[in-house]
Design an enzyme around this catalytic site. Structure first.
Site, short mmCIF file in Angstrom:
data_model
loop_
_atom_site.label_atom_id
_atom_site.label_comp_id
_atom_site.label_asym_id
_atom_site.label_seq_id
_atom_site.Cartn_x
_atom_site.Cartn_y
_atom_site.Cartn_z
N LYS A 20 9.27 -0.85 2.38
CA LYS A 20 8.52 -0.01 3.32
C LYS A 20 9.35 0.43 4.52
CE LYS A 20 5.11 -1.76 5.89
NZ LYS A 20 3.74 -2.21 6.17
N ALA A 53 28.66 45.01 -0.14
CA ALA A 53 27.55 44.43 -0.89
C ALA A 53 27.99 44.03 -2.28
CB ALA A 53 26.41 45.45 -0.98
N ASN A 66 1.35 1.59 6.95
CA ASN A 66 1.02 0.81 5.77
C ASN A 66 0.85 1.67 4.53
OD1 ASN A 66 0.71 -1.90 7.02
ND2 ASN A 66 -0.83 -0.81 8.20
N ARG A 81 0.80 -1.23 0.00
CA ARG A 81 0.00 0.00 0.00
C ARG A 81 0.83 1.28 0.00
NH1 ARG A 81 -4.06 -0.25 4.64
NH2 ARG A 81 -2.86 -2.01 5.43
N ASN A 116 36.82 31.93 -6.33
CA ASN A 116 37.67 30.90 -5.74
C ASN A 116 37.96 29.76 -6.67
OD1 ASN A 116 34.91 30.37 -5.58
ND2 ASN A 116 35.17 28.94 -3.88
N ASP A 143 7.85 -2.03 10.99
CA ASP A 143 7.10 -0.87 10.48
C ASP A 143 6.25 -0.22 11.57
OD1 ASP A 143 5.19 -2.81 10.81
OD2 ASP A 143 4.41 -2.75 8.77
N ARG A 159 40.05 49.34 -11.23
CA ARG A 159 38.92 49.45 -12.15
C ARG A 159 39.26 50.58 -13.11
NH1 ARG A 159 36.12 52.22 -7.25
NH2 ARG A 159 36.53 54.39 -7.74
N GLN A 185 13.90 -14.26 4.69
CA GLN A 185 12.69 -15.06 4.57
C GLN A 185 12.23 -14.97 3.13
OE1 GLN A 185 9.07 -13.44 6.00
NE2 GLN A 185 8.04 -15.41 6.18
C1 UD1 Z 1 -0.29 -9.20 12.40
C2 UD1 Z 1 -0.86 -10.17 13.44
C3 UD1 Z 1 -2.15 -9.60 14.00
C4 UD1 Z 1 -1.89 -8.24 14.61
C5 UD1 Z 1 -1.25 -7.33 13.58
C6 UD1 Z 1 -0.81 -6.04 14.25
C7 UD1 Z 1 -0.20 -12.36 12.62
C8 UD1 Z 1 -0.66 -13.59 11.92
N1 UD1 Z 1 -1.13 -11.43 12.79
O1 UD1 Z 1 -1.23 -9.15 11.36
O2 UD1 Z 1 -2.65 -10.48 15.01
O3 UD1 Z 1 -3.12 -7.69 15.08
O4 UD1 Z 1 -0.08 -7.94 13.02
O5 UD1 Z 1 -0.32 -5.16 13.29
O6 UD1 Z 1 0.93 -12.26 13.00
N2 UD1 Z 1 6.07 -10.16 7.82
C9 UD1 Z 1 7.17 -10.87 7.45
N3 UD1 Z 1 7.02 -12.01 6.75
C10 UD1 Z 1 5.80 -12.49 6.41
C11 UD1 Z 1 4.66 -11.77 6.78
C12 UD1 Z 1 4.83 -10.60 7.50
O7 UD1 Z 1 8.31 -10.48 7.76
O8 UD1 Z 1 5.74 -13.54 5.77
C13 UD1 Z 1 6.25 -8.93 8.60
C14 UD1 Z 1 5.72 -7.72 7.90
O9 UD1 Z 1 6.74 -7.07 7.15
C15 UD1 Z 1 5.29 -6.86 9.06
C16 UD1 Z 1 4.92 -7.85 10.14
O10 UD1 Z 1 5.52 -9.06 9.79
O11 UD1 Z 1 6.36 -6.08 9.53
C17 UD1 Z 1 3.43 -8.02 10.29
O12 UD1 Z 1 2.91 -8.51 9.08
P1 UD1 Z 1 1.48 -8.10 8.56
O13 UD1 Z 1 1.22 -8.76 7.27
O14 UD1 Z 1 1.32 -6.64 8.61
O15 UD1 Z 1 0.57 -8.79 9.68
P2 UD1 Z 1 -0.95 -8.54 9.88
O16 UD1 Z 1 -1.72 -9.35 8.92
O17 UD1 Z 1 -1.22 -7.09 9.91
CA CA Z 2 0.00 -5.10 9.57
#
Ligand code: UD1
Ligand code: CA
Length: 466
Positions: A23, A389, A232, A16, A395, A110, A449, A81
């Site tokens: 991000k 002025a 986000n 987003r 330089n 984030d 001058r 990952q």
């Molecule tokens: C997650 C939580 C949710 C919580 C919310 C708060 C889970 C399943 N859910 O949901 O309960 O209310 O955060 O914001 O954990 N990320 C990775 N690898 C991945 C997926 C995500 O590194 O495969 C990282 C993202 O970059 C982010 C964080 O994990 O920094 C959270 O991921 P996001 O997809 O935002 O989780 P939510 O679905 O919002």
């Molecule tokens: Ca999130």
């Protein structure tokens, strides 16, 4: 006390944001989002910091390595990952790098504004044996994982998409922060499955496992919503930027700094202030800036990497950027309005630099003045010099830069060009409009001058009659 190992999740794409940049590298208060989280981990004296990267991993890792080197700190460890199969899958990648004997403190790359004391409370709640979750009550919890309780006891987190109508009415949500004994975390991670609405491995499923295993689950609440707000979208980034700036403005005012309007200040770095400092509206401070006692900053100034000594006044619309070399403004100096100080400008006490004057890589000693429309580059300007002025130091010869030395008590008239390398001897005077390319003796008047010529009773040509 059990050691704390911080795990920062930063592999997500941030769709987003609609940006090419990962991000977590978007800036808040001049620092990438993930840098805020790392700095918070540093404040907690974490034993290790492990960052999970994925989207834009090369850029994120390179940035964090460089910034750690710049701060003289060891770089965090990185675990990739690839692909991203959910938050549980993300933390599974860390298992080999995570010691068994510590508390794993899991943070979100984030979510930049969480405070060290909030995380410390979470770590204390874990105490090396419990699963501690940071939660918050939300007016609109749509999209978040809900905290499911039986009586007071936390039994599970259910993700929004998997939640029943009744569970969706729960306002207490998981913020994405937890502290958990690493040994138990590893055992629970091994049991995750992706049989859920999103086909992902949910980290939040470990809460149910903990409850089943008879491990105490405790929820601590965040004091302020902004501490747990994630970024986000560009709108959320801008909202958190304002929250962050207000936090800094409050801290400055608690220290006694008088801000004309705390909502119109931006500090993108560190700003240290002495006593009785006053800052007018719409000022931006970047990098490291220090303001001595009684300094006044007028409206609409941009000041980066500079030290401004006690009693100096920076008038409206002044731009100061010290970059690497820095800028120094001496005690009681007056700068601006509309002045520009560039890297290596060193103004002594009581120096005056007025409107449309640019100073670069030059020193101006006590009491020297350049009040209007001038350029001083690669020059040493002595005490009490008056620099007229429209005068400039030439330089640059097209290939190399050369220095100009203007000794004490020199008076440079208006519209002069001092062609470097050149030295103007102490107490000398340069007549207006001179182009000076040879050094001058102390005390001499130099005029370089065309001599003025007048022809008496000069009749101007007239148009011939048609
Ligand atoms: C997650 C939580 C949710 C919580 C919310 C708060 C889970 C399943 N859910 O949901 O309960 O209310 O955060 O914001 O954990 N990320 C990775 N690898 C991945 C997926 C995500 O590194 O495969 C990282 C993202 O970059 C982010 C964080 O994990 O920094 C959270 O991921 P996001 O997809 O935002 O989780 P939510 O679905 O919002
Ligand atoms: Ca999130």
């Amino acid at each position: 006390m059990t050691a704390v190992d911080v795990v920062i999740m930063a592999a997500g794409k941030g769709t987003r944001m609609k940006s090419r940049m990962p991000k977590v590298l978007h800036r808040l208060g001049g620092r990438p989002l993930v840098q805020h989280v790392i700095d918070t981990a540093v404040a907690l004296h974490a034993r290790r910091t492990i960052v999970i990267t994925g989207h834009g991993a090369d850029d994120v890792e390179a940035w964090l390595r460089e910034s750690a080197a710049g701060a003289g700190r060891p770089a965090p460890d990185f675990v990739r990952q690839e692909p991203q199969l959910g938050t549980g899958h993300a933390v599974q990648q860390v298992v080999p790098a995570l010691p068994d004997d510590g508390i794993a403190l899991i943070l979100n790359g984030d979510v930049p504004l969480v405070r060290p004391q909030t995380l410390q409370a979470l770590v204390d709640a874990c105490g090396g044996e419990r699963l501690a979750l940071l939660t918050v009550d939300m007016a609109d919890p749509t999209g978040y994982g809900r905290i499911v309780r039986e009586g007071d006891a936390v039994k599970a987190i259910v993700e929004h998409k998997d939640a029943s109508q009744e569970q969706r009415r729960v306002r207490e949500v998981y913020t994405g922060f937890m502290a958990v004994p690493a040994r138990r975390l590893k055992a629970w991670l091994a049991r995750l499955s992706n049989a859920n609405a999103q086909g992902e491995y949910y980290l939040t499923d470990i809460v149910g496992f903990a409850a089943d295993d008879g491990c105490a689950v405790v929820a601590t609440k965040a004091a302020e919503q902004v501490e747990v707000d994630g970024v986000n979208s560009p709108l959320q980034l801008a909202e958190l930027e304002r929250a962050y700036q207000l936090r800094q403005a409050r801290a400055l005012m608690e220290h006694g700094v008088r801000l004309a309007d705390p909502a119109r200040l931006d500090v993108r770095g560190t700003l240290e202030c002495g006593q009785d400092v006053a800052i007018d509206v719409n000022c931006v401070f970047e990098g490291r800036v220090t303001l001595g006692d009684d300094v006044r900053i007028g409206p609409n100034c941009v000041i980066a990497n500079a030290r401004i000594a006690a009693g100096a006044v920076i008038h409206a619309f002044t731009h100061i950027d010290g970059e690497q070399a820095g800028v120094e403004v001496g005690e009681g100096a007056l700068v601006g309005p509309f002045a520009r100080l560039r890297p290596g400008a060193r103004l002594g006490p009581q120096v005056h630099v007025g409107n449309f004057v640019e100073i670069k890589n030059s020193s101006m000693a006590r009491g020297a003045k350049a009040n209007h429309l001038a350029y001083v580059g690669d020059a040493s300007v002595g005490e009490r010099v008056n620099y007229g002025a429209g005068s400039i130091t030439a330089n640059y010869d097209g290939a190399n830069k050369h220095r100009t030395v203007i000794e004490a008590d020199v008076h440079v008239g208006s519209n002069c060009v001092l062609v470097a390398p050149v030295t103007i001897g102490a107490g000398g005077t340069i007549g207006a409009g001179s182009v000076v390319n040879k050094s001058t003796q102390a005390g001499a008047l130099t005029v370089a001058r065309a001599r003025q010529a007048s022809i008496a009773n000069w009749a101007r040509p007239k148009k011939a009659p048609k």
